[in-house]
Scaffold this motif. Structure first.
Motif, PDB file in Angstrom:
ATOM      1  N   PHE A   1      43.032  29.845  44.023  1.00 16.41           N
ATOM      2  CA  PHE A   1      41.923  30.555  45.001  1.00 16.41           C
ATOM      3  C   PHE A   1      42.297  31.725  45.597  1.00 16.41           C
ATOM      4  O   PHE A   1      41.472  32.608  45.848  1.00 16.41           O
ATOM      5  CB  PHE A   1      41.690  29.551  46.084  1.00 16.41           C
ATOM      6  N   ALA A   2      43.739  31.902  46.250  1.00 20.65           N
ATOM      7  CA  ALA A   2      44.018  33.261  46.890  1.00 20.65           C
ATOM      8  C   ALA A   2      44.003  34.351  45.949  1.00 20.65           C
ATOM      9  O   ALA A   2      43.649  35.446  46.251  1.00 20.65           O
ATOM     10  CB  ALA A   2      45.584  32.803  47.499  1.00 20.65           C
ATOM     11  N   ASP A   3      44.501  34.145  44.482  1.00 18.94           N
ATOM     12  CA  ASP A   3      44.412  35.270  43.586  1.00 18.94           C
ATOM     13  C   ASP A   3      43.038  35.620  43.191  1.00 18.94           C
ATOM     14  O   ASP A   3      42.864  36.943  43.247  1.00 18.94           O
ATOM     15  CB  ASP A   3      45.335  34.687  42.256  1.00 18.94           C
ATOM     16  N   GLU A   4      42.338  34.779  43.143  1.00 21.17           N
ATOM     17  CA  GLU A   4      40.794  34.922  42.925  1.00 21.17           C
ATOM     18  C   GLU A   4      40.163  35.683  44.049  1.00 21.17           C
ATOM     19  O   GLU A   4      39.325  36.534  43.954  1.00 21.17           O
ATOM     20  CB  GLU A   4      40.030  33.770  42.537  1.00 21.17           C
ATOM     21  N   TYR A   5      40.471  35.354  45.441  1.00 22.08           N
ATOM     22  CA  TYR A   5      39.923  36.165  46.522  1.00 22.08           C
ATOM     23  C   TYR A   5      40.398  37.407  46.510  1.00 22.08           C
ATOM     24  O   TYR A   5      39.703  38.182  47.016  1.00 22.08           O
ATOM     25  CB  TYR A   5      40.103  34.988  47.591  1.00 22.08           C
ATOM     26  N   ILE A   6      41.697  37.769  46.315  1.00 17.32           N
ATOM     27  CA  ILE A   6      42.353  38.976  46.217  1.00 17.32           C
ATOM     28  C   ILE A   6      41.496  39.985  45.332  1.00 17.32           C
ATOM     29  O   ILE A   6      41.117  40.950  45.614  1.00 17.32           O
ATOM     30  CB  ILE A   6      43.902  38.964  46.085  1.00 17.32           C
ATOM     31  N   LYS A   7      40.900  39.357  44.268  1.00 13.93           N
ATOM     32  CA  LYS A   7      40.342  40.038  43.103  1.00 13.93           C
ATOM     33  C   LYS A   7      38.912  40.528  43.633  1.00 13.93           C
ATOM     34  O   LYS A   7      38.462  41.564  43.465  1.00 13.93           O
ATOM     35  CB  LYS A   7      40.401  39.465  41.932  1.00 13.93           C
ATOM     36  N   SER A   8      38.215  39.187  44.107  1.00 16.83           N
ATOM     37  CA  SER A   8      36.837  39.398  44.413  1.00 16.83           C
ATOM     38  C   SER A   8      36.471  39.829  45.528  1.00 16.83           C
ATOM     39  O   SER A   8      35.311  40.084  45.958  1.00 16.83           O
ATOM     40  CB  SER A   8      36.310  38.290  43.818  1.00 16.83           C
ATOM     41  N   GLY A   9      37.050  39.073  46.687  1.00 17.10           N
ATOM     42  CA  GLY A   9      36.633  39.141  47.972  1.00 17.10           C
ATOM     43  C   GLY A   9      35.780  38.166  48.328  1.00 17.10           C
ATOM     44  O   GLY A   9      35.257  38.006  49.498  1.00 17.10           O
ATOM     45  N   ASN A  10      35.053  37.456  47.554  1.00 14.85           N
ATOM     46  CA  ASN A  10      34.269  36.120  47.655  1.00 14.85           C
ATOM     47  C   ASN A  10      34.789  34.993  47.630  1.00 14.85           C
ATOM     48  O   ASN A  10      35.386  34.486  46.726  1.00 14.85           O
ATOM     49  CB  ASN A  10      33.223  36.297  46.749  1.00 14.85           C
ATOM     50  N   ALA A  11      34.995  34.335  48.908  1.00 17.00           N
ATOM     51  CA  ALA A  11      35.722  32.897  49.011  1.00 17.00           C
ATOM     52  C   ALA A  11      35.022  31.908  48.220  1.00 17.00           C
ATOM     53  O   ALA A  11      35.515  30.745  47.632  1.00 17.00           O
ATOM     54  CB  ALA A  11      35.569  32.471  50.611  1.00 17.00           C
TER      55      ALA A  11
END
Length: 174
Positions: free
Chosen positions: A11-21
């Motif tokens: 989740f954190a890695d994806e959030y860093i990439k996209s900015g969409n929680a």
């Protein structure tokens, strides 16, 4: 290092990439229903937040030049150690000049930038001002000496003589 579950790390890695929680939660393996209602809570989790902040800080430190790196770069320019490739367009095509070292202006500018970061004491400032005054005095003396030699040797050209005549009220005809 921060301890996260595998799902929290994704989740954190994806959030860093996209900015969409919400999208990040779904990609990390959370259900859409959970993601829609609880994604913002994941961001409030201090462990996840700490991990995200740490990764972002590390990314920034790799992308942003530190002061020591900037000083090293300026020093290589000031010393004339850095080389660059120049491309010059001509009517016959492009000329490539490889291994061009910094010119005196580039080296001087690099030195100025370096010296801005090192404060000099009052005595140093006075010495610098005195050296600048001495230089200006010497340049003025050289210019006067050259002018005197040209005038004494009769090498003042006709145009200059005409200008002098006009300035003194003559008609410039000689």
């Amino acid at each position: 290092m921060v301890k996260l579950t595998e799902k929290q790390r994704r989740f954190a890695d994806e959030y860093i990439k996209s900015g969409n929680a919400t999208q990040s939660a779904v990609k990390a393996g959370y259900s859409e229903r959970y993601a829609n209602t609880n994604a913002s809570k994941l961001l409030q989790n201090t462990t996840i937040k700490s991990y995200i902040d740490g990764v972002l800080e590390e990314m920034a430190s790799k992308r942003i030049m530190q002061a020591s790196e900037a000083m090293e770069l300026l020093t290589t320019i000031a010393r004339g150690e850095m080389e660059e490739t120049m491309y010059i367009g001509t009517s016959d095509g492009v000329i490539t000049i490889e291994d061009k070292k910094p010119d005196i202006n580039q080296r001087t500018n690099a030195l100025k930038e370096i010296l801005k970061r090192y404060p000099i004491d009052r005595e140093g400032k006075e010495r610098l001002l005195q050296a600048q005054a001495d230089k200006a005095t010497a340049e003025a003396a050289l210019a006067k000496n050259k002018a005197d030699k040209l005038t004494q040797s009769g090498k003042v050209n006709e145009l200059l003589q005409s200008l002098l005549d006009v300035k003194s009220g003559g008609d410039g005809s000689g």
